[in-house]
Design a protein around this motif. Structure first.
Motif, PDB file in Angstrom:
ATOM      1  N   SER A  21      25.763  45.108  46.245  1.00  0.00           N
ATOM      2  CA  SER A  21      26.655  44.153  45.591  1.00  0.00           C
ATOM      3  C   SER A  21      26.798  44.514  44.116  1.00  0.00           C
ATOM      4  O   SER A  21      26.025  45.307  43.577  1.00  0.00           O
ATOM      5  CB  SER A  21      26.128  42.722  45.738  1.00  0.00           C
ATOM      6  N   VAL A  22      27.801  43.944  43.483  1.00  0.00           N
ATOM      7  CA  VAL A  22      28.049  44.166  42.058  1.00  0.00           C
ATOM      8  C   VAL A  22      27.371  43.064  41.258  1.00  0.00           C
ATOM      9  O   VAL A  22      27.406  41.894  41.649  1.00  0.00           O
ATOM     10  CB  VAL A  22      29.569  44.172  41.771  1.00  0.00           C
ATOM     11  N   SER A  23      26.755  43.433  40.143  1.00  0.00           N
ATOM     12  CA  SER A  23      26.052  42.457  39.298  1.00  0.00           C
ATOM     13  C   SER A  23      26.578  42.507  37.866  1.00  0.00           C
ATOM     14  O   SER A  23      26.836  43.594  37.338  1.00  0.00           O
ATOM     15  CB  SER A  23      24.544  42.742  39.285  1.00  0.00           C
ATOM     16  N   LEU A  24      26.718  41.340  37.275  1.00  0.00           N
ATOM     17  CA  LEU A  24      26.978  41.242  35.838  1.00  0.00           C
ATOM     18  C   LEU A  24      25.710  40.662  35.221  1.00  0.00           C
ATOM     19  O   LEU A  24      25.409  39.478  35.408  1.00  0.00           O
ATOM     20  CB  LEU A  24      28.182  40.350  35.551  1.00  0.00           C
ATOM     21  N   VAL A  25      24.968  41.493  34.510  1.00  0.00           N
ATOM     22  CA  VAL A  25      23.671  41.106  33.959  1.00  0.00           C
ATOM     23  C   VAL A  25      23.876  40.645  32.521  1.00  0.00           C
ATOM     24  O   VAL A  25      24.475  41.365  31.704  1.00  0.00           O
ATOM     25  CB  VAL A  25      22.679  42.281  34.005  1.00  0.00           C
ATOM     26  N   VAL A  26      23.371  39.439  32.200  1.00  0.00           N
ATOM     27  CA  VAL A  26      23.648  38.824  30.901  1.00  0.00           C
ATOM     28  C   VAL A  26      22.352  38.259  30.316  1.00  0.00           C
ATOM     29  O   VAL A  26      21.584  37.594  31.018  1.00  0.00           O
ATOM     30  CB  VAL A  26      24.668  37.668  31.035  1.00  0.00           C
ATOM     31  N   ASN A  27      22.100  38.521  29.034  1.00  0.00           N
ATOM     32  CA  ASN A  27      20.990  37.858  28.354  1.00  0.00           C
ATOM     33  C   ASN A  27      21.504  36.546  27.748  1.00  0.00           C
ATOM     34  O   ASN A  27      22.395  36.554  26.908  1.00  0.00           O
ATOM     35  CB  ASN A  27      20.361  38.764  27.283  1.00  0.00           C
ATOM     36  N   VAL A  28      20.989  35.441  28.233  1.00  0.00           N
ATOM     37  CA  VAL A  28      21.536  34.126  27.885  1.00  0.00           C
ATOM     38  C   VAL A  28      20.612  33.367  26.935  1.00  0.00           C
ATOM     39  O   VAL A  28      19.432  33.685  26.798  1.00  0.00           O
ATOM     40  CB  VAL A  28      21.786  33.274  29.151  1.00  0.00           C
ATOM     41  N   ALA A  29      21.161  32.351  26.300  1.00  0.00           N
ATOM     42  CA  ALA A  29      20.403  31.487  25.398  1.00  0.00           C
ATOM     43  C   ALA A  29      21.027  30.098  25.404  1.00  0.00           C
ATOM     44  O   ALA A  29      22.243  29.949  25.566  1.00  0.00           O
ATOM     45  CB  ALA A  29      20.389  32.051  23.983  1.00  0.00           C
ATOM     46  N   LEU A  58      34.584  35.371  42.064  1.00  0.00           N
ATOM     47  CA  LEU A  58      34.270  36.677  42.652  1.00  0.00           C
ATOM     48  C   LEU A  58      33.095  36.645  43.627  1.00  0.00           C
ATOM     49  O   LEU A  58      32.867  37.617  44.344  1.00  0.00           O
ATOM     50  CB  LEU A  58      33.972  37.693  41.549  1.00  0.00           C
ATOM     51  N   GLY A  59      32.374  35.536  43.674  1.00  0.00           N
ATOM     52  CA  GLY A  59      31.202  35.482  44.544  1.00  0.00           C
ATOM     53  C   GLY A  59      31.480  34.981  45.936  1.00  0.00           C
ATOM     54  O   GLY A  59      30.553  34.624  46.666  1.00  0.00           O
ATOM     55  N   TYR A  60      32.750  34.996  46.338  1.00  0.00           N
ATOM     56  CA  TYR A  60      33.142  34.400  47.615  1.00  0.00           C
ATOM     57  C   TYR A  60      32.483  35.067  48.822  1.00  0.00           C
ATOM     58  O   TYR A  60      32.280  34.435  49.848  1.00  0.00           O
ATOM     59  CB  TYR A  60      34.663  34.453  47.774  1.00  0.00           C
ATOM     60  N   LEU A  72      27.743  45.552  33.419  1.00  0.00           N
ATOM     61  CA  LEU A  72      28.317  45.574  34.762  1.00  0.00           C
ATOM     62  C   LEU A  72      27.635  46.674  35.575  1.00  0.00           C
ATOM     63  O   LEU A  72      27.702  47.853  35.216  1.00  0.00           O
ATOM     64  CB  LEU A  72      29.821  45.821  34.688  1.00  0.00           C
ATOM     65  N   VAL A  73      26.985  46.271  36.663  1.00  0.00           N
ATOM     66  CA  VAL A  73      26.208  47.188  37.499  1.00  0.00           C
ATOM     67  C   VAL A  73      26.886  47.292  38.867  1.00  0.00           C
ATOM     68  O   VAL A  73      27.184  46.267  39.496  1.00  0.00           O
ATOM     69  CB  VAL A  73      24.758  46.682  37.664  1.00  0.00           C
ATOM     70  N   ASP A  74      27.108  48.521  39.337  1.00  0.00           N
ATOM     71  CA  ASP A  74      27.805  48.681  40.614  1.00  0.00           C
ATOM     72  C   ASP A  74      26.861  48.486  41.798  1.00  0.00           C
ATOM     73  O   ASP A  74      25.679  48.187  41.636  1.00  0.00           O
ATOM     74  CB  ASP A  74      28.526  50.032  40.684  1.00  0.00           C
ATOM     75  N   HIS A  75      27.378  48.664  43.008  1.00  0.00           N
ATOM     76  CA  HIS A  75      26.608  48.380  44.217  1.00  0.00           C
ATOM     77  C   HIS A  75      25.456  49.356  44.437  1.00  0.00           C
ATOM     78  O   HIS A  75      24.585  49.106  45.256  1.00  0.00           O
ATOM     79  CB  HIS A  75      27.531  48.372  45.439  1.00  0.00           C
ATOM     80  N   ASN A  76      25.453  50.470  43.680  1.00  0.00           N
ATOM     81  CA  ASN A  76      24.350  51.431  43.754  1.00  0.00           C
ATOM     82  C   ASN A  76      23.343  51.285  42.619  1.00  0.00           C
ATOM     83  O   ASN A  76      22.413  52.085  42.508  1.00  0.00           O
ATOM     84  CB  ASN A  76      24.903  52.859  43.752  1.00  0.00           C
ATOM     85  N   GLY A  77      23.538  50.282  41.755  1.00  0.00           N
ATOM     86  CA  GLY A  77      22.599  50.064  40.654  1.00  0.00           C
ATOM     87  C   GLY A  77      22.903  50.855  39.404  1.00  0.00           C
ATOM     88  O   GLY A  77      22.072  50.923  38.489  1.00  0.00           O
ATOM     89  N   ALA A  90      35.228  46.768  40.260  1.00  0.00           N
ATOM     90  CA  ALA A  90      33.924  47.193  40.786  1.00  0.00           C
ATOM     91  C   ALA A  90      33.660  46.553  42.139  1.00  0.00           C
ATOM     92  O   ALA A  90      33.132  47.199  43.055  1.00  0.00           O
ATOM     93  CB  ALA A  90      32.823  46.824  39.795  1.00  0.00           C
ATOM     94  N   LEU A  91      34.032  45.294  42.279  1.00  0.00           N
ATOM     95  CA  LEU A  91      33.859  44.598  43.552  1.00  0.00           C
ATOM     96  C   LEU A  91      34.738  45.225  44.628  1.00  0.00           C
ATOM     97  O   LEU A  91      34.294  45.461  45.766  1.00  0.00           O
ATOM     98  CB  LEU A  91      34.202  43.120  43.370  1.00  0.00           C
TER      99      LEU A  91
END
Length: 207
Positions: free
Chosen positions: A46-54, A74-76, A149-154, A176-177
């Motif tokens: 799967s595709v991931s959007l990795v975010v550092n949040v506060a 996009l998470g459907y 943005l991380v693709d389905h292969n990491g 990417a999705l």
């Protein structure tokens, strides 16, 4: 071919090989926000959007709302995930413990995307998973709400700074999705796929 050209070719090849040798993002293990160990292998395919949040940043409200909407759009088919990592390194704007952070995000923004235990994302004690994002992208976060943005292969496809809005990165996330091979997506997932025009227009209208 001159010595100079041979040297340039060797250096370029070495740089590419070094990048290829890096472990991918999904090879790491993290703790979720409830303290349970999670293998990021769970997100491979799967595709991931990795975010550092506060929680106390000037970008908190707009970012959480936009990330929530992005996940909804996009998470459907469970092939796109926002992955949120709280961090207190920038302006000390995430001072709370994990339980408070989680309650804040759920109560104020109805967040349902995965959230993880608070970590360092830069410096000596940075979590290895975030070090991997930085090594792959050569982009170091210098404030809250950096986006990788991380693709389905990491593999990291792109990285954006705090000021880049979710609306601006939507097309890249959608591309990417859409690039995930069909054999990875089950027939049930494909049958529920959101119409592209509707999805694109909805998020761009509402962000």
């Amino acid at each position: 071919m001159s010595y100079y050209h041979v040297l340039i070719f060797f250096l370029a090849f070495s740089a590419i090989s070094k990048c290829d040798d890096l472990p991918d993002f999904y090879t790491f293990t993290v703790q979720d926000i409830e303290g349970e160990e999670v293998s990021l292998e769970d997100y491979r395919g799967s595709v991931s959007l990795v975010v550092n949040v506060a929680s106390l940043c000037g970008y908190t409200d707009s970012s959480y709302r936009a990330l929530k909407r992005l996940q909804d759009i996009l998470g459907y088919n469970q092939k796109f995930h926002v992955l949120a990592f709280p961090c207190n390194q920038f302006g000390e704007q995430e001072p709370y413990e994990d339980e408070v952070i989680h309650n804040f995000a759920k109560t104020n923004y109805a967040v349902e995307f995965p959230m993880f235990s608070k970590i360092d994302v830069i410096g000596e004690n940075a979590h290895p998973a975030f070090k991997n994002l930085i090594n792959q992208s050569s982009v170091h976060p210098d404030w809250n709400f950096y986006k990788y943005l991380v693709d389905h292969n990491g593999k990291v496809l792109k990285a954006w700074s705090t000021k880049t809005t979710v609306e601006e990165i939507f097309d890249s996330c959608k591309a990417a999705l859409d690039s995930i091979p069909e054999e990875i997506i089950s027939p049930e997932d494909s049958s529920t796929k959101f119409p592209q025009q509707s999805a694109d227009q909805t998020i761009k209208d509402e962000l």
